[in-house]
Design an enzyme around this catalytic site. Sequence first.
Site, PDB file in Angstrom:
ATOM      1  CD  GLU A 175      -3.216   1.222   0.081  1.00  0.00           C
ATOM      2  OE1 GLU A 175      -3.432   0.057  -0.159  1.00  0.00           O
ATOM      3  OE2 GLU A 175      -1.780   2.775  -0.994  1.00  0.00           O
ATOM      4  CE  LYS A 230       5.031   1.096   1.625  1.00  0.00           C
ATOM      5  NZ  LYS A 230       3.966   1.990   1.683  1.00  0.00           N
ATOM      6  CB  CYS A 286       5.941   3.698   7.259  1.00  0.00           C
ATOM      7  SG  CYS A 286       4.787   2.392   7.606  1.00  0.00           S
TER       8      CYS A 286
HETATM    9  P1  NAD Z   1      -1.382  -0.548  12.599  1.00  0.00           P
HETATM   10  O1  NAD Z   1      -1.081  -1.108  13.688  1.00  0.00           O
HETATM   11  O2  NAD Z   1      -3.007   0.288  12.190  1.00  0.00           O
HETATM   12  O3  NAD Z   1      -2.865  -1.454  12.677  1.00  0.00           O
HETATM   13  C1  NAD Z   1      -2.376  -2.775  12.166  1.00  0.00           C
HETATM   14  C2  NAD Z   1      -3.312  -4.042  12.776  1.00  0.00           C
HETATM   15  O4  NAD Z   1      -3.558  -5.117  13.290  1.00  0.00           O
HETATM   16  C3  NAD Z   1      -3.816  -3.095  14.786  1.00  0.00           C
HETATM   17  O5  NAD Z   1      -4.764  -2.999  14.687  1.00  0.00           O
HETATM   18  C4  NAD Z   1      -3.092  -5.178  14.856  1.00  0.00           C
HETATM   19  O6  NAD Z   1      -3.912  -5.098  15.992  1.00  0.00           O
HETATM   20  C5  NAD Z   1      -4.299  -5.522  14.510  1.00  0.00           C
HETATM   21  N1  NAD Z   1      -3.336  -6.766  14.448  1.00  0.00           N
HETATM   22  C6  NAD Z   1      -1.914  -7.510  14.278  1.00  0.00           C
HETATM   23  N2  NAD Z   1      -2.288  -8.659  14.192  1.00  0.00           N
HETATM   24  C7  NAD Z   1      -3.275  -9.504  14.350  1.00  0.00           C
HETATM   25  C8  NAD Z   1      -3.891 -10.776  14.037  1.00  0.00           C
HETATM   26  N3  NAD Z   1      -2.778 -11.912  14.276  1.00  0.00           N
HETATM   27  N4  NAD Z   1      -5.032 -10.846  14.134  1.00  0.00           N
HETATM   28  C9  NAD Z   1      -5.646  -9.408  14.366  1.00  0.00           C
HETATM   29  N5  NAD Z   1      -5.611  -8.359  14.175  1.00  0.00           N
HETATM   30  C10 NAD Z   1      -4.325  -8.439  13.648  1.00  0.00           C
HETATM   31  O7  NAD Z   1      -0.941  -0.518  11.410  1.00  0.00           O
HETATM   32  P2  NAD Z   1      -0.901   0.275   9.957  1.00  0.00           P
HETATM   33  O8  NAD Z   1      -0.543   1.605  10.307  1.00  0.00           O
HETATM   34  O9  NAD Z   1      -2.469   0.130   9.188  1.00  0.00           O
HETATM   35  O10 NAD Z   1       0.281  -0.713   9.365  1.00  0.00           O
HETATM   36  C11 NAD Z   1       0.177  -1.986   8.992  1.00  0.00           C
HETATM   37  C12 NAD Z   1       0.896  -2.496   7.960  1.00  0.00           C
HETATM   38  O11 NAD Z   1       0.599  -1.425   6.387  1.00  0.00           O
HETATM   39  C13 NAD Z   1       2.486  -1.650   7.947  1.00  0.00           C
HETATM   40  O12 NAD Z   1       3.149  -3.033   7.060  1.00  0.00           O
HETATM   41  C14 NAD Z   1       2.431  -1.127   7.288  1.00  0.00           C
HETATM   42  O13 NAD Z   1       4.442  -0.454   6.542  1.00  0.00           O
HETATM   43  C15 NAD Z   1       2.336  -0.546   6.188  1.00  0.00           C
HETATM   44  N6  NAD Z   1       2.260   0.687   5.769  1.00  0.00           N
HETATM   45  C16 NAD Z   1       1.137   1.832   6.505  1.00  0.00           C
HETATM   46  C17 NAD Z   1       0.642   2.857   6.339  1.00  0.00           C
HETATM   47  C18 NAD Z   1       0.359   4.137   7.128  1.00  0.00           C
HETATM   48  O14 NAD Z   1       0.361   4.905   6.289  1.00  0.00           O
HETATM   49  N7  NAD Z   1       0.393   3.671   7.805  1.00  0.00           N
HETATM   50  C19 NAD Z   1       1.029   2.980   4.364  1.00  0.00           C
HETATM   51  C20 NAD Z   1       1.440   2.248   3.808  1.00  0.00           C
HETATM   52  C21 NAD Z   1       1.639   0.569   4.136  1.00  0.00           C
HETATM   53  C1  UGA Z   2       4.452   7.523   3.704  1.00  0.00           C
HETATM   54  C2  UGA Z   2       4.408   7.730   2.151  1.00  0.00           C
HETATM   55  O1  UGA Z   2       4.060   8.621   1.634  1.00  0.00           O
HETATM   56  C3  UGA Z   2       3.280   7.152   1.974  1.00  0.00           C
HETATM   57  O2  UGA Z   2       3.709   6.439   0.190  1.00  0.00           O
HETATM   58  C4  UGA Z   2       3.551   5.132   1.981  1.00  0.00           C
HETATM   59  O3  UGA Z   2       2.850   4.598   1.713  1.00  0.00           O
HETATM   60  C5  UGA Z   2       3.984   5.781   3.775  1.00  0.00           C
HETATM   61  O4  UGA Z   2       4.621   6.416   4.543  1.00  0.00           O
HETATM   62  C6  UGA Z   2       4.047   4.262   4.270  1.00  0.00           C
HETATM   63  O5  UGA Z   2       4.952   3.022   3.476  1.00  0.00           O
HETATM   64  O6  UGA Z   2       3.952   4.400   5.295  1.00  0.00           O
HETATM   65  P1  UGA Z   2       2.860   9.366   5.299  1.00  0.00           P
HETATM   66  O7  UGA Z   2       3.970   8.044   6.320  1.00  0.00           O
HETATM   67  O8  UGA Z   2       1.848   8.577   6.146  1.00  0.00           O
HETATM   68  O9  UGA Z   2       3.596   8.065   4.275  1.00  0.00           O
HETATM   69  O10 UGA Z   2       3.039  10.554   5.490  1.00  0.00           O
HETATM   70  P2  UGA Z   2       4.262  11.485   4.315  1.00  0.00           P
HETATM   71  O11 UGA Z   2       3.624  12.463   4.080  1.00  0.00           O
HETATM   72  O12 UGA Z   2       4.835  10.906   3.523  1.00  0.00           O
HETATM   73  O13 UGA Z   2       4.733  12.329   4.825  1.00  0.00           O
HETATM   74  C7  UGA Z   2       5.841  11.680   6.231  1.00  0.00           C
HETATM   75  C8  UGA Z   2       7.019  12.403   7.091  1.00  0.00           C
HETATM   76  O14 UGA Z   2       7.875  13.053   6.035  1.00  0.00           O
HETATM   77  C9  UGA Z   2       6.401  13.242   7.875  1.00  0.00           C
HETATM   78  O15 UGA Z   2       6.268  13.278   9.749  1.00  0.00           O
HETATM   79  C10 UGA Z   2       6.262  14.912   6.955  1.00  0.00           C
HETATM   80  O16 UGA Z   2       6.031  16.347   7.626  1.00  0.00           O
HETATM   81  C11 UGA Z   2       6.957  14.467   6.272  1.00  0.00           C
HETATM   82  N1  UGA Z   2       7.700  15.344   4.788  1.00  0.00           N
HETATM   83  C12 UGA Z   2       6.497  15.184   4.158  1.00  0.00           C
HETATM   84  C13 UGA Z   2       8.887  16.530   5.098  1.00  0.00           C
HETATM   85  O17 UGA Z   2       8.590  16.937   5.989  1.00  0.00           O
HETATM   86  N2  UGA Z   2       8.388  17.155   4.004  1.00  0.00           N
HETATM   87  C14 UGA Z   2       8.474  16.975   3.059  1.00  0.00           C
HETATM   88  O18 UGA Z   2       8.000  17.588   2.023  1.00  0.00           O
HETATM   89  C15 UGA Z   2       6.605  15.906   2.960  1.00  0.00           C
END
Ligand code: NAD
Ligand code: UGA
Length: 468
Positions: A175, A230, A286
């Site tokens: 994602e 990713k 992340c």
């Molecule tokens: P999160 O911690 O918000 O959510 C994960 C959820 O999974 C938790 O609520 C937890 O209780 C649940 N969980 C864990 N083990 C479980 C199990 N065995 N059965 C059922 N539920 C279970 O995490 P997130 O921010 O949603 O991130 C999830 C993944 O996506 C990570 O690998 C992260 O790197 C990736 N990712 C996050 C973002 C973001 O913006 N947060 C964007 C892209 C990718």
């Molecule tokens: C980031 C990536 O942008 C997503 O594509 C990815 O899916 C995600 O991580 C993930 O894998 O979790 P996110 O962390 O939600 O998304 O937010 P960003 O907008 O990327 O910002 C990350 C950090 O960088 C923040 O603290 C933001 O303030 C900072 N940032 C961003 C800067 O300091 N300068 C910039 O120009 C942009």
Amino acid sequence: MQNRPIKNICCIGAGYVGGPSMAVIAKHCPEIEVNVVDTNIERINLWNSKNMQKLPIYEPDLDKVLEICRGNNLFFSANIKESIAKADMIFISVNTPTKTKGMGAGYASDLKWIEASARQIGEFSKGHTIVVEKSTLPVRTAETIRSILKSHATLKIPKDTEKKEKTFSILSNPEFLAEGSAINDLENPDRVLIGGSDNESIQKLSNIYKRWINPDKVIETNLWSSELSKLVANAFLAQRISSINSISALCEATGASISEVAKAVGSDKRIGRKFLNAGPGFGGSCFKKDILNLVYLSKFYGLYEVANYWEQIININEWQQKRICELIIKKLYGTISGKKLAIFGFSFKANTNDTRESPSIIISKSLLEEGAILNIYDPRVKDQQIYTAIGSKEVNIFNSAIDAVKEVDAIIVLTEWEEFLLLDWELIFKLMRKPSWVFDSRLCLDKIKLLNIGFNMWTVGSDTEYNF
Ligand code: NAD
Ligand code: UGA
């Protein structure tokens, strides 16, 4: 059996990714039942709140999507066994944080939640199931999942079900959404990446996305390219931030302005303007963990130069935060002991309530260590989140920016919430102790206006002393 269209989806993990991404799939595929499950019952209850203000995550427009499909074809529950059993396709969207102990601690991803999910799927699934890695994972994690699932394949065949054999296909579908713009990113992604070797499963997943996304945006690769891409995408994005932050320090030293430099440099189409905003360093759950993971993988494969190269991005990020703390202390006559300071913004970026790895945490902790009294205000972050993140209740938390500034020596803006620009800065000036400082680490305020009011100002990447 394998040719059946996807009718039922399960997503394991109702977090920042699982919730919004499944909501958007459910919105565009009303004939598919989507069950988002989680072991965290409290989180599930919040997802089911009638009052949208109580949703466990804040994302603009998420409430609108939920209004369309929640309770119709989108369900949040803790019924893990049942939801897995009836699913044709299961997304694994659980947390993959950096390991804190044991082998690879501080670098490698902790895959215990992935392994638990794979075991749950192995045990409870029926018939053929497409398992989709949605979480961000080290390269070759699909191998681990495959090995766990293989040990369950065709075992424990239920007698009275039409889905007799237990078989699996594994896909990688990372994602790319960013928090604060998740719904827009999911509705209009730059690309959808699907890695795998089973063409039929790839097409089934691809067909779901093609309901609302231009088919040209769907990229198909092998599993390992998808998993690695990713990590690399996040590393490249973070690299831009560390690059611009390193130059912000040089701007402050030389009289150049970081916004002018970023504009001039970013106007080259080959470089591009996005992600060149200097700030207090990147936060979020992340970037750091994914780069650490990349560093770990590189070392694992004996590529030490590669590992050192990427690790520098994190070093610069930490240095930027340290340097901001030091200059605040320096500007406030070398001591902040006993001084009241206001922290504006605690989330890691605007438009989210997420505080994971927020620069505000490190900077607040460092200022507290120097003896400052902190008044913290954030429009979306709850008090308890702040106490937990800082690890202490020895901070004052306020419900409005104005309430937080009485008698403070300085305001430190750490998140670029739009409301900070619109505040009554004349009133704020009256309420503060003099001389009154504003440290704008996000370049989100009107500097000229604030200087005219009488504030002393520091903004990242430009030093007022040179502005004449
Ligand atoms: P999160 O911690 O918000 O959510 C994960 C959820 O999974 C938790 O609520 C937890 O209780 C649940 N969980 C864990 N083990 C479980 C199990 N065995 N059965 C059922 N539920 C279970 O995490 P997130 O921010 O949603 O991130 C999830 C993944 O996506 C990570 O690998 C992260 O790197 C990736 N990712 C996050 C973002 C973001 O913006 N947060 C964007 C892209 C990718
Ligand atoms: C980031 C990536 O942008 C997503 O594509 C990815 O899916 C995600 O991580 C993930 O894998 O979790 P996110 O962390 O939600 O998304 O937010 P960003 O907008 O990327 O910002 C990350 C950090 O960088 C923040 O603290 C933001 O303030 C900072 N940032 C961003 C800067 O300091 N300068 C910039 O120009 C942009």
